[in-house]
Design a protein around this motif. Structure first.
Motif, PDB file in Angstrom:
ATOM      1  N   GLY A  19      -6.203  -2.687  -9.609  1.00 54.30           N
ATOM      2  CA  GLY A  19      -4.989  -2.616 -10.424  1.00 54.30           C
ATOM      3  C   GLY A  19      -3.838  -3.369  -9.786  1.00 54.30           C
ATOM      4  O   GLY A  19      -3.803  -3.577  -8.564  1.00 54.30           O
ATOM      5  N   LEU A  20      -2.896  -3.796 -10.618  1.00 54.14           N
ATOM      6  CA  LEU A  20      -1.756  -4.555 -10.121  1.00 54.14           C
ATOM      7  C   LEU A  20      -0.886  -3.688  -9.212  1.00 54.14           C
ATOM      8  O   LEU A  20      -0.469  -2.596  -9.601  1.00 54.14           O
ATOM      9  N   GLY A  21      -0.634  -4.190  -8.017  1.00 53.88           N
ATOM     10  CA  GLY A  21       0.193  -3.466  -7.058  1.00 53.88           C
ATOM     11  C   GLY A  21       1.279  -4.342  -6.476  1.00 53.88           C
ATOM     12  O   GLY A  21       1.717  -5.317  -7.098  1.00 53.88           O
ATOM     13  N   ASP A  22       1.695  -4.004  -5.259  1.00 50.71           N
ATOM     14  CA  ASP A  22       2.780  -4.750  -4.613  1.00 50.71           C
ATOM     15  C   ASP A  22       2.253  -5.818  -3.658  1.00 50.71           C
ATOM     16  O   ASP A  22       2.959  -6.248  -2.750  1.00 50.71           O
ATOM     17  N   LYS A  23       1.006  -6.244  -3.854  1.00 52.56           N
ATOM     18  CA  LYS A  23       0.382  -7.314  -3.054  1.00 52.56           C
ATOM     19  C   LYS A  23       0.320  -6.946  -1.580  1.00 52.56           C
ATOM     20  O   LYS A  23       0.545  -7.774  -0.691  1.00 52.56           O
ATOM     21  N   SER A  24      -0.022  -5.672  -1.316  1.00 52.17           N
ATOM     22  CA  SER A  24      -0.165  -5.211   0.060  1.00 52.17           C
ATOM     23  C   SER A  24      -1.495  -4.477   0.207  1.00 52.17           C
ATOM     24  O   SER A  24      -2.115  -4.058  -0.776  1.00 52.17           O
ATOM     25  N   PHE A  25      -1.928  -4.333   1.472  1.00 53.12           N
ATOM     26  CA  PHE A  25      -3.151  -3.592   1.783  1.00 53.12           C
ATOM     27  C   PHE A  25      -2.910  -2.800   3.060  1.00 53.12           C
ATOM     28  O   PHE A  25      -2.544  -3.377   4.088  1.00 53.12           O
ATOM     29  N   GLY A  26      -3.074  -1.494   2.971  1.00 46.59           N
ATOM     30  CA  GLY A  26      -2.815  -0.649   4.126  1.00 46.59           C
ATOM     31  C   GLY A  26      -1.365  -0.656   4.547  1.00 46.59           C
ATOM     32  O   GLY A  26      -1.057  -0.473   5.728  1.00 46.59           O
ATOM     33  N   GLY A  27      -0.467  -0.898   3.590  1.00 47.94           N
ATOM     34  CA  GLY A  27       0.954  -0.923   3.902  1.00 47.94           C
ATOM     35  C   GLY A  27       1.455  -2.241   4.450  1.00 47.94           C
ATOM     36  O   GLY A  27       2.655  -2.374   4.721  1.00 47.94           O
TER      37      GLY A  27
END
Length: 434
Positions: A318-326
């Motif tokens: 899903g569309l998020g804030d383009k981050s992984f693990g913060g």
């Protein structure tokens, strides 16, 4: 700036009939309000996260402004195009298809309700592009809107630097230039400066503006780009310009001269200022930090190693804030893979390939050169910046390239009206025969 950019043209005045080989296709009555719509789209993609500003701006207020700009852009574009006249565009069609994995993955709410909000934002963004496609006919109209709006954004950055140098170049970002009036990060500022610099240089080579007006844009933009210490934007500018000018060399003597002088200046700079250029490029980082691309590679490895279900591999999370693990992903391809899956990666790759293929098939022209610059810049920046899978400046750059590669609108030829034959009375006709 705006007036000079508009008035510039080939010697002897603008070729409004389009008879000269390098003449700009006539816009066929593009309303000035279209420029306002384009500016609102740019405002929407400025983002809401960045450095601390001189006057603290609540993030909710910034999001309200940016989202309100998108809604206003869609409403205004719809008012301009009430008949819903659109032009066929493979670029916007592929973007529309990208909505499918975005909605499917976001419906599971793994990324929260914010994912559905971002899907709505992407849908409005794409819808506005569809409505604007009516005025995509290979002219430089949208290039001028692009330069003016981003130059205005850079003007706010320069104003913040003058008002508060400490806030504009904080230690938190290693002394790199940020937005002190509007929260803009160094990569954002570097991107805007590089793009409008490249486009303005091409306009000068194509004789669409004079050198004095171009210098007003190019010189401050290069200064701001240098202050951001953004390596991706710098490489994208030089490589993109090299490819774009190279496409003009067969037909433009000005492009050949500029390319020759640029190579000579680059050689002199490489020899005479090698140590200074190396220090600027490394930004004081250690070899380990530089080899991992400022820690990006560690996030990329963790993202690829994370377990995923089959649906997550195909459609993403899903569309998020383009981050992984913060931590920010800072790679368009991995960000799309994480949020829209392999289907999203395939569609984004198709967008780049289709635009690049169309640009290579077009005959040499200024419009083609500008499109090549934008496509190559976005492809280079995609390695260390995210944004190709969501409403972003990168998609606006590619939309501008698509408008430049669109075929000029065909004008229906004037048909010769049929002259009605005069009906001769039967008696008169018989008398003539006899």
């Amino acid at each position: 700036m705006g007036g000079a950019l508009t008035r510039g043209g080939p010697p002897g005045g603008p070729d409004t009939a389009g008879t000269q080989p390098s003449a700009e296709p006539r816009p066929a009555g593009t309303p000035r309000t279209v420029g306002i719509v384009w500016g609102l789209l740019i405002l929407n993609t400025l983002g809401s996260a960045g450095a601390n500003t001189i006057i603290p701006l609540p993030r909710s207020l910034i999001q309200m402004v940016t989202m309100g700009a998108l809604v206003s852009a869609f409403t205004l574009a719809l008012a301009l195009n009430l008949r819903l006249c659109i032009r066929a565009s493979a670029f916007v069609f592929l973007l529309t298809l990208l909505l499918v994995p975005s909605v499917i993955s976001s419906a599971y709410l793994e990324s929260g309700f914010g994912a559905l909000f971002r899907c709505t934002r992407l849908a409005l963004f794409i819808g506005t592009l569809w409505l604007l496609s009516r005025w995509w006919h290979g002219s430089l109209t949208f290039v001028r809107h692009h330069i003016r709006m981003y130059f205005a954004v850079l003007g706010s950055v320069a104003a913040g630097l003058v008002v508060s140098p400490g806030a504009a170049m904080p230690e938190l970002y290693g002394g790199r230039l940020v937005g002190a009036l509007w929260p803009l990060t160094p990569p954002q500022i570097g991107q805007y400066a590089a793009v409008i610099t490249g486009l303005t240089v091409l306009l000068v080579l194509g004789r669409r503006t004079d050198r004095a007006s171009a210098a007003v844009i190019i010189v401050p933009s290069l200064v701001l780009l240098a202050l951001t210490h953004t390596r991706t934007a710098t490489l994208g500018l030089f490589i993109g310009l090299a490819l774009a000018i190279g496409s003009l060399i067969p037909t433009s003597a000005a492009a050949r001269r500029f390319f020759t002088w640029a190579v000579l200046c680059a050689a002199v700079a490489a020899v005479g200022f090698a140590s200074a250029l190396q220090a600027w490029f490394l930004r004081g980082q250690s070899k380990e930090n530089f080899s991992t691309l400022t820690g990006r590679a560690k996030v990329w490895d963790a993202l690829l190693a994370a377990p995923r279900s089959t649906s997550e591999k195909l459609f993403g999370v899903g569309l998020g804030d383009k981050s992984f693990g913060g931590l920010p992903i800072d790679n368009s391809w991995l960000a799309v893979y994480n949020e829209q899956g392999l289907i999203g990666v395939t569609l984004v790759a198709a967008i780049i390939i289709v635009l690049g293929g169309v640009a290579l098939l077009r005959p040499p022209s200024l419009q083609r050169a500008c499109a090549i610059f934008l496509i190559s810049y976005c492809a280079i920046a995609s390695y260390t910046e995210a944004g190709l899978g969501d409403a972003s400046p990168y998609l606006l750059h590619l939309a501008l390239a698509a408008s430049l590669l669109a075929a000029p609108a065909e004008v229906a030829p004037l048909s010769t009206p049929e002259v009605p034959r005069r009906r001769i009375p039967h008696g008169a006709q018989r008398s003539e025969v006899t």
